[in-house]
Design a protein around this motif. Structure first.
Motif, PDB file in Angstrom:
ATOM      1  N   PRO A 110      48.155  24.866  43.895  1.00 37.59           N
ATOM      2  CA  PRO A 110      48.649  25.255  45.224  1.00 37.59           C
ATOM      3  C   PRO A 110      47.514  25.217  46.246  1.00 37.59           C
ATOM      4  CG  PRO A 110      49.291  26.859  43.538  1.00 37.59           C
ATOM      5  CD  PRO A 110      48.325  25.905  42.899  1.00 37.59           C
ATOM      6  N   ALA A 111      47.823  24.766  47.449  1.00 40.21           N
ATOM      7  CA  ALA A 111      46.802  24.583  48.484  1.00 40.21           C
ATOM      8  C   ALA A 111      46.109  25.885  48.877  1.00 40.21           C
ATOM      9  CB  ALA A 111      47.426  23.937  49.718  1.00 40.21           C
ATOM     10  N   ASP A 112      46.801  27.006  48.722  1.00 40.95           N
ATOM     11  CA  ASP A 112      46.221  28.280  49.145  1.00 40.95           C
ATOM     12  C   ASP A 112      45.623  29.079  47.987  1.00 40.95           C
ATOM     13  OD1 ASP A 112      48.598  28.961  47.905  1.00 40.95           O
ATOM     14  OD2 ASP A 112      49.078  30.546  49.320  1.00 40.95           O
ATOM     15  N   THR A 113      45.443  28.438  46.829  1.00 41.94           N
ATOM     16  CA  THR A 113      44.921  29.131  45.646  1.00 41.94           C
ATOM     17  C   THR A 113      43.687  28.415  45.116  1.00 41.94           C
ATOM     18  OG1 THR A 113      47.154  29.862  45.060  1.00 41.94           O
ATOM     19  CG2 THR A 113      45.482  29.970  43.331  1.00 41.94           C
ATOM     20  N   VAL A 114      42.632  29.194  44.844  1.00 43.46           N
ATOM     21  CA  VAL A 114      41.393  28.654  44.299  1.00 43.46           C
ATOM     22  C   VAL A 114      41.110  29.376  42.992  1.00 43.46           C
ATOM     23  CG1 VAL A 114      38.928  28.283  44.704  1.00 43.46           C
ATOM     24  CG2 VAL A 114      40.530  28.256  46.640  1.00 43.46           C
ATOM     25  N   VAL A 115      40.973  28.598  41.915  1.00 42.08           N
ATOM     26  CA  VAL A 115      40.644  29.161  40.608  1.00 42.08           C
ATOM     27  C   VAL A 115      39.148  28.955  40.395  1.00 42.08           C
ATOM     28  CG1 VAL A 115      41.116  29.088  38.132  1.00 42.08           C
ATOM     29  CG2 VAL A 115      42.954  28.577  39.765  1.00 42.08           C
ATOM     30  N   ILE A 116      38.436  30.023  40.014  1.00 45.51           N
ATOM     31  CA  ILE A 116      36.980  29.979  39.880  1.00 45.51           C
ATOM     32  C   ILE A 116      36.559  30.613  38.558  1.00 45.51           C
ATOM     33  CG2 ILE A 116      34.782  30.769  40.844  1.00 45.51           C
ATOM     34  CD1 ILE A 116      36.128  30.805  43.595  1.00 45.51           C
ATOM     35  N   ASP A 117      35.679  29.932  37.845  1.00 47.67           N
ATOM     36  CA  ASP A 117      35.080  30.430  36.605  1.00 47.67           C
ATOM     37  C   ASP A 117      33.809  31.187  36.983  1.00 47.67           C
ATOM     38  OD1 ASP A 117      33.687  30.629  34.098  1.00 47.67           O
ATOM     39  OD2 ASP A 117      34.753  28.852  33.376  1.00 47.67           O
ATOM     40  N   VAL A 118      33.699  32.456  36.586  1.00 46.75           N
ATOM     41  CA  VAL A 118      32.551  33.272  36.983  1.00 46.75           C
ATOM     42  C   VAL A 118      31.581  33.541  35.828  1.00 46.75           C
ATOM     43  CG1 VAL A 118      33.737  34.342  38.924  1.00 46.75           C
ATOM     44  CG2 VAL A 118      33.804  35.476  36.682  1.00 46.75           C
ATOM     45  N   ARG A 119      31.678  32.736  34.763  1.00 44.11           N
ATOM     46  CA  ARG A 119      30.759  32.920  33.635  1.00 44.11           C
ATOM     47  C   ARG A 119      29.386  32.342  33.966  1.00 44.11           C
ATOM     48  NH1 ARG A 119      33.424  29.840  29.029  1.00 44.11           N
ATOM     49  NH2 ARG A 119      33.918  28.461  30.763  1.00 44.11           N
ATOM     50  N   GLU A 120      28.494  32.413  33.008  1.00 44.18           N
ATOM     51  CA  GLU A 120      27.157  31.853  33.153  1.00 44.18           C
ATOM     52  C   GLU A 120      27.196  30.343  32.887  1.00 44.18           C
ATOM     53  OE1 GLU A 120      24.354  33.477  34.273  1.00 44.18           O
ATOM     54  OE2 GLU A 120      25.881  34.991  34.706  1.00 44.18           O
ATOM     55  N   PRO A 121      26.233  29.581  33.439  1.00 45.32           N
ATOM     56  CA  PRO A 121      26.236  28.123  33.260  1.00 45.32           C
ATOM     57  C   PRO A 121      26.318  27.677  31.796  1.00 45.32           C
ATOM     58  CG  PRO A 121      24.676  28.715  34.956  1.00 45.32           C
ATOM     59  CD  PRO A 121      25.175  30.011  34.350  1.00 45.32           C
ATOM     60  N   GLU A 122      25.628  28.364  30.910  1.00 47.30           N
ATOM     61  CA  GLU A 122      25.654  27.955  29.496  1.00 47.30           C
ATOM     62  C   GLU A 122      27.059  28.092  28.906  1.00 47.30           C
ATOM     63  OE1 GLU A 122      23.595  31.135  30.150  1.00 47.30           O
ATOM     64  OE2 GLU A 122      22.568  29.603  31.329  1.00 47.30           O
TER      65      GLU A 122
END
Length: 123
Positions: free
Chosen positions: A24-36
């Motif tokens: 959806p255009a108004d939704t952003v999914v973000i992973d907040v874990r560490e790079p590894e």
């Protein structure tokens, strides 16, 4: 089925799968874990923004969008959602269960990282 924990909307794996698929255009999914952790396995099309980077990226978030946060178990992502809610962002959601509950093909597709507030605004 959506429910709330500490005033934060929660989604399960099926609901997250639909969000990632339909984008959806108004939704952003973000992973907040560490790079590894992200490099070891992530959801295709979901960018990385480590939890400790969120405060310095606050100017990139929009109160007009919904943000869905992912981590390993759902605890860090819940904390990020609560932090943003305390900063006045009402449209924040946690993926309850985290990557431990994700069974739909990990580590497919290129890595995407959010490194500046401008990167975040483009989402």
């Amino acid at each position: 089925m959506p429910h709330e924990i500490d005033g934060i909307k929660q989604v399960d794996a099926e609901e997250l799968k639909e969000l990632v698929k339909n984008k959806p255009a108004d939704t952003v999914v973000i992973d907040v874990r560490e790079p590894e952790e992200y490099e070891a396995g992530h959801i295709p099309g979901v960018p990385l923004l480590p939890m400790n980077s969120v405060p310095e990226m606050i100017d990139g978030f929009s109160k007009e969008k919904e943000y869905v946060f992912i981590c390993r178990s759902g605890n860090r992502s819940q904390n990020v959602a609560m932090f943003l809610k305390d900063k006045g962002f009402d449209r924040v959601t946690n993926y309850d269960g985290g990557m431990l509950d994700w069974e739909y093909g990990k580590n497919e597709g290129p890595e995407e990282r959010i490194e500046t507030p401008e990167d975040l605004k483009k989402r």
